[in-house]
Structure formats: structure tokens, C-alpha cells
Design an enzyme around this catalytic site. Structure first.
Site, PDB file in Angstrom:
ATOM      1  CE  LYS A   1     -34.536 -11.735  -3.386  1.00 53.94           C
ATOM      2  NZ  LYS A   1     -36.022 -11.935  -3.526  1.00 53.94           N
TER       3      LYS A   1
ATOM      4  CG  ASP B   1     -37.355  -9.890   1.497  1.00 49.59           C
ATOM      5  OD1 ASP B   1     -37.422  -8.905   2.350  1.00 49.59           O
ATOM      6  OD2 ASP B   1     -37.979 -10.927   1.814  1.00 49.59           O
TER       7      ASP B   1
END
Ligand code: SF4
Length: 210
Positions: free
Chosen positions: A118, A136
Site C-alpha cells: 500500500k 486502504d
């Protein structure tokens, strides 16, 4: 219009200026801010980074710091002990392997301490304009409510499905728009279903409209 085009145009009209909300003035500062943002909010991170970056503005400065010197700057955010260790280790590796610069390829980024997929995606897209779609908690929740992914999908599968469904040129902005949609409209506990332009395609079982 098909579903994908409806989502793109709706998000564009709702959040035309969606952008990364972590304050930073360099690729290094963005990388550190994203690393600090794990399991806390961007707002909380923005409160601590001005003083942190004033004291340690780049990888060279932070690489020489001691954990106990860094901790006081970030102790208001979660996991600050580990995060202090990680960002120092991160800075050291940047200095040792990349002359203090942030690398622009995924493999090198993901090999850095405390940097996962991420974080790498956020840095690739925002610092280097390389299309990427970081997933997320907001992107994950919204994607599932809008049936872009299954409820049981992992974040990696959500990312892969989004990349398959949306044209590459939209990935970076779409990432921010999905975050804004999740943060300011389709929130975890009190989504604004009453005024939601995507109500009809939503499969959230608790959606309500008066
Ligand atoms: Fe989110 Fe409600 Fe809109 Fe569904 S209808 S996408 S839960 S705000």
C-alpha cells in the site's frame, strides 16, 4: 453509461480535487508520512510531521537519529515505538543504497523497512506519477459496498479487481476519490445514504433512504 463510467463521473463531480492529504515537501517526507499513517489517520500524522520534518528534513538527518530522539515527535500516534524504529531504519537504508533518495520502482520500495504494497503504491503514484491503486480501509469498504469486489476479498484481490475494471489513466486520481468518498460520504458507521448518488448500485445491507 455503464457502471464504471457512472462511478468515475460521479466521483469526479463530487471530488474533483481529491488528493493525498498527508502534508509533505519531498518524496522522502511523503514516504515517511505514509509509513507513519498505518493504523492512524492522516490528520493525526499531519499534526506530528511539521516538527518531525523540521528536525529531520531528509534521509541523511533521520538516518543519524536515535529512536529516543524520534519517539517524542510521534508519540501521539499509534505504534510510535515501532514506527520510530522503522523510519530510522528506512532512512538508513535510503542513505546506504540510494544516496538518500527514494527509489521509483516497486521492488526497491517494498524491500525498505516498514514499507508494504500500500505504501509503495501511494509513493509510486503520488511521487513518481506511476499509475497505482493503493487499497486502504476506505477504498476496501467502498469497493465492497459498490460491488466492485466481494466482501471476502483480500486487499490485494480488491486492488487487482479495481485495476481490471478501471482504465489505468484513472488509477491515481480514482484512489484519492475513493478515499474521499469513504472518508467524507460513505463513512464506516454513518454513511450518507440519503444523499448518495450511487445508492442504486450499492449492496451495503444497512443502506437506508428516508
Ligand atoms: Fe455508501 Fe450509503 Fe452510498 Fe451505499 S448508499 S455507497 S453505503 S453512502
Amino acid at each position: 453509461m455503464n457502471k464504471i463510467d457512472i462511478i468515475l463521473s460521479t466521483l469526479e463531480s463530487m471530488f474533483p480535487n481529491a488528493h493525498v492529504e498527508l502534508d509533505h515537501q519531498s518524496h522522502f517526507q511523503l514516504l515517511v508520512a505514509v509509513a507513519l499513517s498505518a493504523q492512524t489517520t492522516d490528520k493525526a500524522v499531519n499534526k506530528v510531521t511539521p516538527a518531525l520534518f523540521h528536525q529531520f528534513p531528509d534521509a541523511h538527518a533521520l538516518s543519524k537519529a536515535d529512536v529516543d530522539e524520534v519517539k517524542p515527535f510521534i508519540q501521539s500516534i499509534g505504534l510510535y515505538h515501532n514506527k520510530a524504529k522503522n523510519i530510522i531504519a528506512l532512512a538508513k537504508e535510503l542513505v546506504e543504497k540510494f544516496h538518500g533518495d527514494v527509489p521509483s520502482d516497486r521492488a526497491s520500495l517494498e524491500a525498505l523497512p516498514g514499507v508494504g504494497r500500500k505504501t509503495a503504491n501511494v509513493v509510486l503514484s503520488n511521487a513518481f506519477n506511476i499509475p497505482a491503486l493503493a487499497v486502504d480501509t476506505h477504498v476496501d469498504r467502498v469497493s465492497k459496498r459498490l460491488r466492485l469486489a466481494k466482501k471476502t476479498d483480500s486487499v490485494l484481490v480488491v486492488e487487482q479487481k479495481l485495476m481490471k475494471k478501471f482504465p489505468k489513466e484513472h488509477w491515481t486520481k480514482l484512489h484519492h476519490q475513493l478515499i474521499f468518498f469513504g472518508r467524507y460520504h460513505c463513512t464506516a458507521k454513518n454513511p450518507q445514504c440519503n444523499t448518495c448518488p450511487l445508492y442504486d448500485m450499492c449492496v451495503y445491507p444497512k443502506k437506508t433512504k428516508n
